[in-house]
Design a protein around this motif. Structure first.
Motif, PDB file in Angstrom:
ATOM      1  N   MET A  78       0.824  -1.224   0.000  1.00 16.69           N
ATOM      2  CA  MET A  78       0.000   0.000   0.000  1.00 16.69           C
ATOM      3  C   MET A  78       0.850   1.263   0.000  1.00 16.69           C
TER       4      MET A  78
ATOM      5  N   THR B  70       1.304   3.977  -3.044  1.00 15.13           N
ATOM      6  CA  THR B  70       0.068   4.701  -3.345  1.00 15.13           C
ATOM      7  C   THR B  70      -0.318   5.627  -2.193  1.00 15.13           C
TER       8      THR B  70
ATOM      9  N   PHE C 243      -1.205   9.521  -2.292  1.00 18.61           N
ATOM     10  CA  PHE C 243      -2.413  10.109  -1.709  1.00 18.61           C
ATOM     11  C   PHE C 243      -2.050  11.241  -0.756  1.00 18.61           C
TER      12      PHE C 243
ATOM     13  N   GLY D  31      -0.930   1.842  -9.534  1.00 19.26           N
ATOM     14  CA  GLY D  31      -0.987   2.469  -8.215  1.00 19.26           C
ATOM     15  C   GLY D  31      -2.271   2.135  -7.471  1.00 19.26           C
ATOM     16  N   ASN D  32      -3.412   2.461  -8.093  1.00 26.72           N
ATOM     17  CA  ASN D  32      -4.683   2.220  -7.411  1.00 26.72           C
ATOM     18  C   ASN D  32      -4.976   0.739  -7.303  1.00 26.72           C
TER      19      ASN D  32
ATOM     20  N   LEU E 254      -3.017  -0.758  -4.238  1.00 24.67           N
ATOM     21  CA  LEU E 254      -3.647  -0.368  -2.969  1.00 24.67           C
ATOM     22  C   LEU E 254      -4.934  -1.164  -2.764  1.00 24.67           C
TER      23      LEU E 254
ATOM     24  N   TYR F 244      -5.764  -4.010  -4.045  1.00 27.23           N
ATOM     25  CA  TYR F 244      -5.474  -5.430  -3.843  1.00 27.23           C
ATOM     26  C   TYR F 244      -5.155  -5.690  -2.370  1.00 27.23           C
ATOM     27  N   SER F 245      -4.327  -4.824  -1.797  1.00 28.18           N
ATOM     28  CA  SER F 245      -3.968  -4.993  -0.391  1.00 28.18           C
ATOM     29  C   SER F 245      -5.209  -4.833   0.490  1.00 28.18           C
ATOM     30  N   LEU F 246      -6.054  -3.854   0.170  1.00 25.16           N
ATOM     31  CA  LEU F 246      -7.264  -3.618   0.975  1.00 25.16           C
ATOM     32  C   LEU F 246      -8.255  -4.770   0.839  1.00 25.16           C
TER      33      LEU F 246
ATOM     34  N   ALA G 102      -3.188   8.353  -7.456  1.00 28.07           N
ATOM     35  CA  ALA G 102      -3.903   8.574  -6.201  1.00 28.07           C
ATOM     36  C   ALA G 102      -5.313   9.036  -6.512  1.00 28.07           C
TER      37      ALA G 102
ATOM     38  N   VAL H 203      -9.715   3.529  -6.801  1.00 30.09           N
ATOM     39  CA  VAL H 203      -9.456   2.546  -5.735  1.00 30.09           C
ATOM     40  C   VAL H 203     -10.752   1.815  -5.387  1.00 30.09           C
TER      41      VAL H 203
END
Lengths: 286, 285
Positions: free
Chosen positions: A11, A14, A18, B99-100, B103, B105-107, B159, B164
């Protein structure tokens, strides 16, 4: 344990982006508004001096009132149009797909190109599109954007032209979720067309319309490049918006702290609108 | 056979309702004309000579000589701006997807301790108007010496809270057991993402790619602040500069046509995806 570390590592890039693009600028905007600066270097804490300065400047009053004027006209002109469009399209048997695509097409065009396009449409001479059309009906050319009384409503008409199709699609999805049996049942009960709109259609999309209304207010409140491109805030500040005032402080006078103060003020207004909306809705729902 | 809407099949037997129904068609036709006329008129005006455009209140040009468009393309050196926009788009798409996607995937699949806090922050970013942080963002880009490069525009797409959310919703629908099986086989998380999840996600990758292309093409405020007067202007930035340039009205109107042709072509090809996406996004732009 290892998975936690790996998950955070994935994470991280990214999250840095952000922070850089979204979270940090927001906080820095607030800090910046309490300082004075020389170019990009912060110098000293000045308390509310920046805010006092912008509030006392005559441009602020125009921008503040104009921003409300934009919002007011967008509710008058822009709010009902997509709803009516969706209801009509939903009635069609033939040409439904074609009509949907045609009405959505303006949303595909970049906003800046739309603003330039409409500058030519609103051209005050007899060769602007609107005056060409009026000329066919024997009406003499109108001054359009150069009349300060009309500037904001005309810009709102342009914004509606561009965004109504996209909003219509959302309402259309909402209308398609209405169970046809409701209508069938009302027919048996003898409800006429107006009854059906009043007791079935409107209640079913009421919540959707309410949330879209707030989103619309928040979006219009930040109107920036339409007046920037079409009128540069004129004639005589008649279309200057708060966001454009921020833009002027930042990128025409390079006074970043004062620009940040205007930004923070806009942010506070938006928070206030959201809070008022939430309390109002809660009271109604109880 | 009428299956949708307020007027039912049964009503159409009555004469006055039938008239009302024809009225519905008439109003839709008028709306379609209002939607299309400005675009068509703009394209047609590009075929006019300067004196024609300034003096003659006509809808149609005298002739359809596309040489005028080619002339303007050459005079304004539009090829260069197209190329700059193309560079911006390429980088934006790569960052938007990787990028998105990482993120999300991890979430969705790794869920390290504290993931829900991150997700709340991302959702909260959806509500925050990004123009409010514009001034400090611009200052930070300057402080890092990224002024006049494409880098800040590329990274900006890495971002995007909305992307996301779209990615996470899609990944949530991929069975967890598939991921677990790969982990038991000893694959590391990045491998799982790039070799398993990513190829399975082509539908959503397509959507995000189209959105990013459209977004990067249409975006002008940040590109203007970063690229103005550097020779790297994108099509939109160039268009914005026309406000204060000596270009003739017909040149400007042709430049507007150049700027809206690519999005319209993209829309023609990916109409289904774009309209599907618009239904889920709410208000954009």
């Amino acid at each position: 344990m290892k998975r936690n570390i790996v998950g955070w590592l994935i994470m991280l890039p990214t999250l840095i982006l952000f922070s850089f693009y979204v979270w940090e600028p927001l906080i820095e905007s607030i800090i910046l508004s309490f300082f004075n600066a020389q170019g990009m270097r912060l110098k000293e804490f000045v308390g509310l001096a920046n805010y006092k300065f912008i509030f006392n400047h005559p441009d602020f009053k125009s921008a503040f009132l104009n921003t409300f004027s934009y919002t007011f006209w967008s509710l008058i002109i822009g709010f009902l149009v997509p709803i009516i469009m969706a209801i009509l399209i939903n009635e069609l048997i033939r040409f439904k797909g074609f009509s949907r695509v045609s009405l959505y097409l303006p949303s595909v065009i970049p906003g800046l190109a739309v603003a330039l396009m409409w500058t030519f449409i609103y051209k005050p001479s007899e060769t602007g599109l609107l005056n060409i059309i009026l000329g066919k009906f024997g009406i003499s050319p109108q001054p359009w954007l150069t009349n300060p009384k009309w500037t904001i409503p005309l810009i709102v008409i342009m914004m509606t032209w561009r965004s109504a199709g996209a909003t219509m699609l959302i309402y259309l999805a909402g209308l398609q979720n209405i169970n046809p049996e409701l209508y069938e049942a009302s027919v048996i009960d003898g409800a006429n067309i107006l009854h059906r709109i009043r007791y079935i259609t409107i209640p079913q999309i009421y919540n959707l319309a309410r949330s879209l209304l707030v989103l619309q207010i928040i979006a219009v409140f930040q109107v920036l490049y339409e007046p920037l491109v079409m009128t540069n805030g004129g004639p005589n500040n008649a279309s200057l918006s708060l966001m454009q005032l921020m833009y002027r402080y930042a990128f025409e006078r390079f006074d970043y702290p004062k620009a940040a103060s205007v930004s923070v003020f806009i942010g506070l207004m938006l928070v206030l609108i959201t809070v008022l909306y939430n309390t109002f809705v809660k009271e109604k729902d109880m | 056979m009428k299956k949708t809407g307020i007027i039912r099949e049964f009503d159409l037997k009555r004469k006055e309702i039938k008239i009302l129904y024809y009225l519905v068609y008439l109003v839709v036709l008028i709306l379609v004309l209002i939607a299309l006329t400005p675009i068509i008129w703009t394209i047609l005006s590009g075929f006019k000579t300067l004196s024609e455009f300034v003096n003659e209140p006509s809808f149609l040009p005298k002739n359809f000589d596309y040489e005028k468009y080619i002339q303007t393309w050459r005079v304004l050196k539009f090829g260069r701006y197209y190329l700059n926009s193309f560079y911006v788009i390429i980088g934006s798409v790569i960052f938007a997807v990787i990028g998105n996607g990482l993120l999300a995937y991890s979430l969705s699949k790794v869920r390290p301790k504290g993931w829900s806090v991150v997700y709340s922050l991302v959702l909260w970013s959806l509500m925050v108007p990004n123009t409010i942080g514009l001034v400090p963002l611009f200052m930070n880009i300057n402080r890092l010496g990224l002024q006049g490069t494409f880098v800040p525009l590329w990274l900006a797409f890495g971002a995007n809270a909305f992307y996301v959310v779209l990615y996470k919703n899609f990944f949530d629908s991929i069975p967890q057991s598939l991921i677990e099986a790969a982990r038991i086989d000893g694959a590391n998380e990045l491998n799982i993402f790039f070799r398993i999840v990513f190829p399975l996600s082509m539908p959503i990758n397509t959507v995000i790619t189209i959105f990013a292309i459209n977004g990067a093409w249409s975006d002008f405020l940040l590109p203007y602040l970063v690229l103005n007067n550097t020779g790297k202007e994108t099509v939109m930035v160039r268009l914005f500069q026309f406000r204060t340039s000596v270009a003739t009205p017909v040149d400007i109107i042709r430049a507007v046509v150049f700027s809206l042709i690519p999005p319209i072509i993209l829309f023609a090809f990916f109409q289904k995806y774009i309209m599907e996406g618009a239904t889920h996004t709410g208000i954009h732009g």
